[in-house]
Scaffold this motif. Structure first.
Motif, PDB file in Angstrom:
ATOM      1  N   THR A 293       0.817  -1.220   0.000  1.00 25.96           N
ATOM      2  CA  THR A 293       0.000   0.000   0.000  1.00 25.96           C
ATOM      3  C   THR A 293       0.848   1.267   0.000  1.00 25.96           C
ATOM      4  OG1 THR A 293      -0.033  -0.031   2.415  1.00 25.96           O
ATOM      5  CG2 THR A 293      -1.872  -1.124   1.296  1.00 25.96           C
ATOM      6  N   GLY A 294       2.173   1.139  -0.035  1.00 28.79           N
ATOM      7  CA  GLY A 294       3.057   2.296   0.102  1.00 28.79           C
ATOM      8  C   GLY A 294       3.338   2.987  -1.221  1.00 28.79           C
TER       9      GLY A 294
ATOM     10  N   MET B 143       0.257  -7.196   1.156  1.00 29.82           N
ATOM     11  CA  MET B 143       0.132  -7.164   2.617  1.00 29.82           C
ATOM     12  C   MET B 143      -0.050  -5.744   3.139  1.00 29.82           C
ATOM     13  SD  MET B 143       2.709  -8.959   5.322  1.00 29.82           S
ATOM     14  CE  MET B 143       3.626  -7.718   6.198  1.00 29.82           C
TER      15      MET B 143
ATOM     16  N   ALA C   1      -1.666  -8.408   7.865  1.00 28.70           N
ATOM     17  CA  ALA C   1      -0.686  -8.947   8.815  1.00 28.70           C
ATOM     18  C   ALA C   1       0.260  -7.834   9.234  1.00 28.70           C
ATOM     19  CB  ALA C   1       0.122 -10.086   8.175  1.00 28.70           C
TER      20      ALA C   1
ATOM     21  N   LEU D 273       8.815  -2.768   2.887  1.00 28.61           N
ATOM     22  CA  LEU D 273       8.346  -2.224   4.162  1.00 28.61           C
ATOM     23  C   LEU D 273       9.244  -1.077   4.617  1.00 28.61           C
ATOM     24  CD1 LEU D 273       7.901  -5.659   5.948  1.00 28.61           C
ATOM     25  CD2 LEU D 273       6.024  -4.176   5.188  1.00 28.61           C
ATOM     26  N   THR D 274       8.652   0.085   4.812  1.00 24.54           N
ATOM     27  CA  THR D 274       9.338   1.200   5.473  1.00 24.54           C
ATOM     28  C   THR D 274       8.292   1.954   6.282  1.00 24.54           C
ATOM     29  OG1 THR D 274       8.996   2.615   3.535  1.00 24.54           O
ATOM     30  CG2 THR D 274      11.158   1.575   3.740  1.00 24.54           C
TER      31      THR D 274
ATOM     32  N   GLY E  82      17.483   5.039  -5.167  1.00 27.02           N
ATOM     33  CA  GLY E  82      17.909   6.411  -4.900  1.00 27.02           C
ATOM     34  C   GLY E  82      16.866   7.127  -4.066  1.00 27.02           C
TER      35      GLY E  82
HETATM   36  N1  LIG Z   1      15.042   5.492  -0.937  1.00 29.87           N
HETATM   37  C1  LIG Z   1      14.291   6.464  -0.472  1.00 29.87           C
HETATM   38  O1  LIG Z   1      14.575   7.635  -0.665  1.00 29.87           O
HETATM   39  C2  LIG Z   1      13.039   6.135   0.261  1.00 29.87           C
HETATM   40  C3  LIG Z   1      12.696   4.836   0.613  1.00 29.87           C
HETATM   41  C4  LIG Z   1      11.470   4.607   1.240  1.00 29.87           C
HETATM   42  C5  LIG Z   1      10.641   5.671   1.510  1.00 29.87           C
HETATM   43  N2  LIG Z   1      11.027   6.919   1.192  1.00 29.87           N
HETATM   44  C6  LIG Z   1      10.194   8.104   1.467  1.00 29.87           C
HETATM   45  O2  LIG Z   1       9.352   7.930   2.601  1.00 29.87           O
HETATM   46  C7  LIG Z   1       8.025   8.402   2.316  1.00 29.87           C
HETATM   47  C8  LIG Z   1       6.991   7.294   2.328  1.00 29.87           C
HETATM   48  O3  LIG Z   1       7.557   6.229   2.795  1.00 29.87           O
HETATM   49  P1  LIG Z   1       6.967   5.504   4.042  1.00 29.87           P
HETATM   50  O4  LIG Z   1       8.087   4.795   4.712  1.00 29.87           O
HETATM   51  O5  LIG Z   1       6.058   6.385   4.829  1.00 29.87           O
HETATM   52  O6  LIG Z   1       6.273   4.369   3.299  1.00 29.87           O
HETATM   53  P2  LIG Z   1       4.876   4.162   2.628  1.00 29.87           P
HETATM   54  O7  LIG Z   1       4.949   4.676   1.270  1.00 29.87           O
HETATM   55  O8  LIG Z   1       3.770   4.613   3.516  1.00 29.87           O
HETATM   56  O9  LIG Z   1       4.890   2.566   2.608  1.00 29.87           O
HETATM   57  C9  LIG Z   1       5.139   1.797   3.722  1.00 29.87           C
HETATM   58  C10 LIG Z   1       4.576   0.417   3.492  1.00 29.87           C
HETATM   59  O10 LIG Z   1       5.035  -0.432   4.527  1.00 29.87           O
HETATM   60  C11 LIG Z   1       3.912  -1.008   5.164  1.00 29.87           C
HETATM   61  N3  LIG Z   1       4.186  -1.211   6.586  1.00 29.87           N
HETATM   62  C12 LIG Z   1       4.840  -0.380   7.433  1.00 29.87           C
HETATM   63  N4  LIG Z   1       4.904  -0.934   8.657  1.00 29.87           N
HETATM   64  C13 LIG Z   1       4.291  -2.154   8.583  1.00 29.87           C
HETATM   65  C14 LIG Z   1       4.041  -3.201   9.499  1.00 29.87           C
HETATM   66  N5  LIG Z   1       4.447  -3.134  10.787  1.00 29.87           N
HETATM   67  N6  LIG Z   1       3.407  -4.287   9.051  1.00 29.87           N
HETATM   68  C15 LIG Z   1       2.980  -4.383   7.775  1.00 29.87           C
HETATM   69  N7  LIG Z   1       3.187  -3.432   6.868  1.00 29.87           N
HETATM   70  C16 LIG Z   1       3.834  -2.325   7.256  1.00 29.87           C
HETATM   71  C17 LIG Z   1       2.770  -0.062   4.944  1.00 29.87           C
HETATM   72  O11 LIG Z   1       1.574  -0.802   5.016  1.00 29.87           O
HETATM   73  P3  LIG Z   1       0.249  -0.348   5.804  1.00 29.87           P
HETATM   74  O12 LIG Z   1       0.471   1.069   6.265  1.00 29.87           O
HETATM   75  O13 LIG Z   1      -0.824  -0.476   4.794  1.00 29.87           O
HETATM   76  O14 LIG Z   1       0.146  -1.321   6.903  1.00 29.87           O
HETATM   77  C18 LIG Z   1       3.069   0.433   3.542  1.00 29.87           C
HETATM   78  O15 LIG Z   1       2.580  -0.493   2.591  1.00 29.87           O
HETATM   79  C19 LIG Z   1       8.147   8.983   1.012  1.00 29.87           C
HETATM   80  O16 LIG Z   1       8.443  10.328   1.179  1.00 29.87           O
HETATM   81  C20 LIG Z   1       9.292   8.284   0.360  1.00 29.87           C
HETATM   82  O17 LIG Z   1       9.892   9.089  -0.596  1.00 29.87           O
HETATM   83  C21 LIG Z   1      12.203   7.173   0.563  1.00 29.87           C
END
Ligand SMILES: NC(=O)c1ccc[n+]([C@@H]2O[C@H](COP(=O)([O-])OP(=O)(O)OC[C@H]3O[C@@H](n4cnc5c(N)ncnc54)[C@H](OP(=O)(O)O)[C@@H]3O)[C@@H](O)[C@H]2O)c1
Length: 303
Positions: free
Chosen positions: A9-10, A30, A50, A74-75, A175
């Motif tokens: 979903t992320g 998931m 999950a 996952l992040t 990146g």
């Molecule tokens: N390389 C990079 O520069 C990089 C990498 C990653 C992220 N980011 C940045 O971070 C921001 C968004 O990233 P975000 O980390 O908030 O991610 P996100 O886009 O909200 O995605 C995180 C994903 O991980 C899942 N998740 C997190 N904790 C979980 C858990 N305990 N169990 C199951 N699923 C879990 C979430 O699922 P549910 O919430 O649906 O459970 C969601 O599908 C953006 O600004 C992005 O650019 C940057």
């Protein structure tokens, strides 16, 4: 193939799931939230609820899906606060350590033949030597204090995935992500800081960016035919902050950012603005047959 996507979903997941489905794969996506099942259904995935930090739930979810491939996206970053970098990364560090271990155990139990995991190629390369790093170049052996746990979690994830001899472990070092769902997008946190002139530390740190759509395309290719190893998933145009930040400010109609004292950005902020290195995508293009829709942030950032 049957593909299990953790993090479906992320920001990347939302772009990845429809592409996998369009390529003919059966996707199990998931999420922690009952309420996001409908979204996954619309994206074309079988929803699976999950918590990635609960080994029993992960094992059950993976066993039920019986995937051939697991993709770990996952992040839990949200909009990163550069002044409190260590704190901002703590939940993601757990997902990259415990979350990775749980997914690997679950995958081994059903015998997945490929395990693709999100790593990072934007922040953790060693801050010495050339400006643009290949996959063989070392990660930072002595990260700044605020970044130490993040780099350690990345090392854990990479070593666990590459060391899993029972599967094809593929590590994707993305990146700095921009585009839909990220904080580097019009109206979102980091772009707005630039627009408001609050992202002022201009320096020689070299950034490699990647649009979420291109990251998803590379991930499909890696899930289909990636070989054990690391791939930098970055655009063609690594650039110093002193180049991309003023260009972005201009695109957003903001004032030209001016250099600020290192202290203003916090320890990690100063490292990111003045010391980090970029990455090369030559291997990913060569071996994955990956083509970018946004080869440079110069076009990709444009609203
Ligand atoms: N390389 C990079 O520069 C990089 C990498 C990653 C992220 N980011 C940045 O971070 C921001 C968004 O990233 P975000 O980390 O908030 O991610 P996100 O886009 O909200 O995605 C995180 C994903 O991980 C899942 N998740 C997190 N904790 C979980 C858990 N305990 N169990 C199951 N699923 C879990 C979430 O699922 P549910 O919430 O649906 O459970 C969601 O599908 C953006 O600004 C992005 O650019 C940057």
């Amino acid at each position: 193939m049957r593909v299990f996507v953790a993090g479906a979903t992320g920001a990347i997941g939302k772009q990845l799931v429809p592409r996998l489905v369009a390529a003919g794969h059966e996707v199990h996506g998931m999420t922690r939230s009952e309420s996001k099942q409908a979204m996954l259904d619309e994206l074309g995935a079988v929803p699976v609820v999950a918590d990635a930090l609960d080994p029993g739930q992960v094992a059950q979810a993976v066993a039920r899906a019986e995937p051939e491939v697991i993709v770990h996206q996952l992040t839990a970053l949200g909009a990163i606060d550069l002044r409190h970098f260590g704190r901002a990364f703590a939940p993601t560090n757990r997902l990259r350590t415990e979350g990775t271990d749980h997914l690997l155990s679950a995958g081994q139990a059903v015998g997945v033949r490929r395990f693709v995991a999100q790593s990072n190629g934007a922040f953790p390369y060693a801050r010495t030597g050339g400006a643009v790093k290949g996959e063989e170049d070392p990660l930072d052996p002595a990260p700044a204090r605020e970044m130490r746990a993040m780099v350690a979690a990345i090392r854990h994830l990479e070593e666990a995935v590459l060391g899993a001899g029972w599967t094809e472990g593929v590590v994707l070092r993305y990146g700095a992500l921009y585009g839909p769902g990220t904080s580097l997008a019009p109206g979102q946190a980091q772009f707005e800081l630039v627009r408001e002139g609050k992202f002022p530390l201009v320096g020689g740190g070299v950034w490699s960016f990647i649009h979420t759509a291109d990251a998803a395309e590379a991930t499909v290719a890696a899930a289909e035919h990636g070989s054990r190893g690391v791939y930098n998933i970055v655009d063609d145009d690594p650039a110093p902050v002193a180049e991309w930040l003023p260009a972005l400010a201009q695109m957003l109609g903001a004032q030209r950012p001016v250099p600020a004292p290192r202290l203003a950005a916090g320890e990690a902020g100063a490292v990111l603005m003045t010391e980090i290195r970029g990455a090369s995508n030559a291997k990913a293009k060569r071996e994955l047959g990956w083509r970018l829709a946004h080869p440079s942030w110069r076009q990709g950032f444009a609203p």
